[in-house]
Enzyme design. Structure first.
Site, short mmCIF file in Angstrom:
data_model
loop_
_atom_site.label_atom_id
_atom_site.label_comp_id
_atom_site.label_asym_id
_atom_site.label_seq_id
_atom_site.Cartn_x
_atom_site.Cartn_y
_atom_site.Cartn_z
N HIS A 149 -2.39 40.09 -11.10
CA HIS A 149 -1.61 40.70 -10.02
C HIS A 149 -0.19 40.15 -9.97
CE1 HIS A 149 -5.06 42.81 -8.17
NE2 HIS A 149 -5.74 41.80 -8.71
N GLY A 175 2.75 10.04 -25.55
CA GLY A 175 2.51 10.36 -24.15
C GLY A 175 1.65 11.59 -23.93
N ARG A 176 1.96 12.68 -24.61
CA ARG A 176 1.21 13.91 -24.37
C ARG A 176 -0.15 13.92 -25.07
NH1 ARG A 176 5.84 14.35 -26.96
NH2 ARG A 176 5.97 15.12 -29.10
N GLU A 184 11.85 8.04 -13.16
CA GLU A 184 11.11 8.79 -12.15
C GLU A 184 9.90 7.99 -11.65
OE1 GLU A 184 12.60 11.98 -15.11
OE2 GLU A 184 11.91 9.91 -15.17
N LYS A 231 18.41 12.74 -19.39
CA LYS A 231 18.18 11.50 -18.65
C LYS A 231 19.43 10.62 -18.63
CE LYS A 231 13.18 10.91 -19.28
NZ LYS A 231 12.13 10.00 -19.79
N LYS A 281 4.49 3.50 -20.09
CA LYS A 281 4.37 2.63 -21.27
C LYS A 281 5.36 1.48 -21.19
CE LYS A 281 3.52 4.40 -25.33
NZ LYS A 281 3.64 5.11 -26.64
N GLU A 339 6.91 20.49 -26.18
CA GLU A 339 7.56 19.21 -26.43
C GLU A 339 7.28 18.74 -27.85
OE1 GLU A 339 8.29 16.22 -23.17
OE2 GLU A 339 6.81 15.10 -24.33
#
Length: 549
Positions: free
Chosen positions: A385, A268-269, A213, A513, A207, A354
């Protein structure tokens, strides 16, 4: 808004707790042969949600719905589809539902109907997909694009990556998609190693176009391409952006005409429905991306119109309130029985944890009740399993959600029958278990002595009475996937509304961050002072073991 735990309906639920816990799931089904019909709901002709194996009754459901009404949930739902102030700590609305509305719909934000802007951007995405799929858009040698690499993190990665993987059987456009998010150069390096620079297209999704990152990976990808093609003039053929920061995008070398936009009211999510979903449309085609949006919009309309007693996202959220705040169950397991939904649990982890991992309410005061659960999971049958032992016999009770599909896109009917049988069996075993009497009878039938039976039986008893939900769809299609994702979005929203927290900010992500930025500088200069003793010690050890940074 009065706090959740002081609502009269919540106090009534606490009074019901002992009564409800005293009735096993086995007893509930024995007492009510029609329990499945009473506690399962359909969504059109494509989805059925079975809530019958949860620790609740019609009385509990009624009190939960009363709780929702008393806390003005209907008002909150209405606000979700218009000009709202849900993200008040960042001064933003949460209007992601507008991203999947039809062209003639209205979603007002600060006096403007934003739906026309949404569809104008969708038209740009459609045109870009047409050019890429038709070979009109090509790389610096004139060859068509074969691989699309999305570089983003968080919502700019998890949503598109999950959907692109989920719809893998629909990928018929000749485009391979790759997703890079991790700061670890191993991920970028492994992706680049398999690409031809002449046919690779990078989508930089950020954005602000400043996310550390994302931009670290983007700059490395740009250097890789320039090494291959020999000049910055080719960047514009191999990089596009999804952002709101045109100045930073153009400074990177991307033509502003190739910047796809979304808006500050898109969290964002909750953003895969926007231009953040460009890699999805490139992977499966714009028409299927539209079907994804249509499924989500259908779930939006269900949320808006269905009464609480028949409202799937509302009931899922209310069950979470019951399980977490009344029964004290702090974890939720999500187990999709479909290989291509392997990223779905990770997506839901971000969506819910979040959003609702908050300890302060909307008035800035510490909450006095539990909020977001720990969400985790794995695809079936792999999880069986790995950790299902704990689900069946562990000392911690984990409410489970099983997701299955009646039909498969692959021509292996035996596999599909066995997959579905395993899913149904796990839900059945969690609910009803295996009593000691049955275990002893089976061991005796095997010829074991009475002493051996008595010794072995305790280890083979399955207590059962473990709650679960089964979500069954006819097939994993773009439409059904859109509805499924929106269902969980709305479950998350309703939880946050009832807990009176801001589900749309994420300040807890920021501190790490900022500390990392300082530590990067320390690593650059070999500094090992000024932190706590543990951090200083580890910095010194890194300095000792490292050649350079």
């Amino acid at each position: 808004m009065r706090a959740l735990i002081r609502q009269p309906a919540f106090l009534a639920l606490q009074q019901l707790k002992q009564q409800e816990q005293g009735t096993s799931l086995a007893q509930r089904f024995a007492d009510d042969p029609a329990r499945f019909e009473q506690f399962s709901l359909g969504f059109g002709d494509h989805m059925r949600v079975d809530l019958s194996r949860q620790h609740w009754s019609a009385e509990v459901r009624a009190q939960l719905c009363r709780l929702a009404s008393d806390m003005s949930l209907r008002q909150g739902i209405d606000a979700l589809f218009g000009d709202n102030a849900f993200n008040h700590t960042e001064g933003r609305a949460a209007l992601h539902t507008a991203l999947r509305m039809p062209p003639k719909a209205k979603a007002m934000h600060r006096g403007e109907n934003v739906v026309p802007k949404v569809h104008a951007e969708l038209a740009r995405i459609q045109d870009f997909c047409r050019r890429v799929h038709g070979g009109i858009w090509h790389g610096y040698t004139g060859r068509p694009i074969s691989d699309v690499v999305n570089i983003g993190i968080g919502g700019s990665d998890l949503g598109p990556a999950m959907v692109a993987e989920a719809l893998a059987p629909c990928r018929d456009k000749g485009i391979r998609t790759h997703f890079v998010s991790n700061m670890d150069g191993a991920q970028l390096g492994s992706v680049l190693a398999g690409l031809d620079p002449a046919t690779a297209l990078f989508v930089i999704s950020s954005k602000t176009f400043t996310t550390d990152e994302t931009m670290t990976n983007a700059r490395a990808a740009r250097s890789w391409l320039m090494t291959a093609c020999g000049g910055e003039e080719h960047i514009a053929r191999h990089f596009v952006a999804v952002s709101v920061n045109a100045e930073a995008v153009t400074a990177f070398g991307i033509d502003e005409a190739n910047m796809f936009r979304f808006w500050d009211w898109v969290g964002g999510r909750f953003s895969l429905w926007s231009a953040i979903g460009l890699p999805i449309a490139l992977a499966v085609g714009f028409e299927r991306f539209q079907q994804l949006l249509a499924g989500a919009h259908a779930m939006d309309e269900h949320l808006r119109q269905a009464p609480f007693e028949q409202n799937i996202p509302v009931l899922l959220a209310l069950l979470s309130i019951w399980n977490i705040n009344v029964l004290g169950l702090q974890s939720e397991g999500v187990f999709p029985y479909h290989h291509h939904l392997k990223r779905f649990p990770a997506f839901l982890q971000q969506l819910n944890m979040e959003s609702n991992g908050k300890g302060v309410n909307n008035a800035g005061q510490p909450v006095d009740h539990a909020t977001g659960p720990v969400v985790w999971g794995e695809v079936g049958t792999n999880g069986q399993h790995a950790f299902f032992q704990l689900l069946h016999q562990g000392s911690v009770m984990v409410p489970a959600e099983f997701i299955g599909f009646a039909r498969s896109a692959y021509p292996y009917p035996e596999h599909q029958r066995k997959l579905l049988a395993n899913m149904l069996a796990q839900a059945q075993a969690m609910a009803f278990g295996k009593a000691r009497e049955q275990v002893e009878s089976e061991l005796a039938a095997e010829g074991l002595s009475a002493e051996a039976v008595a010794e072995l039986a305790p280890y083979k008893v399955m207590p059962g009475n473990r709650p679960s939900t089964v979500i069954l769809c006819d097939e994993l299609t773009p439409y059904n996937l859109g509805a499924l994702i929106a269902m969980y979005e709305h479950k998350t929203f309703v939880q946050g509304w009832l807990w009176n927290i801001n589900s749309f900010d994420q300040w807890g992500v920021e501190l790490g961050k900022k500390l990392a930025a300082r530590l990067i500088d320390d690593l650059d200069h070999g500094v090992t002072l000024g932190h706590d003793s543990a951090t200083n010690g580890l910095l010194a050890q890194i300095k000792l073991w490292s050649v350079s940074f």
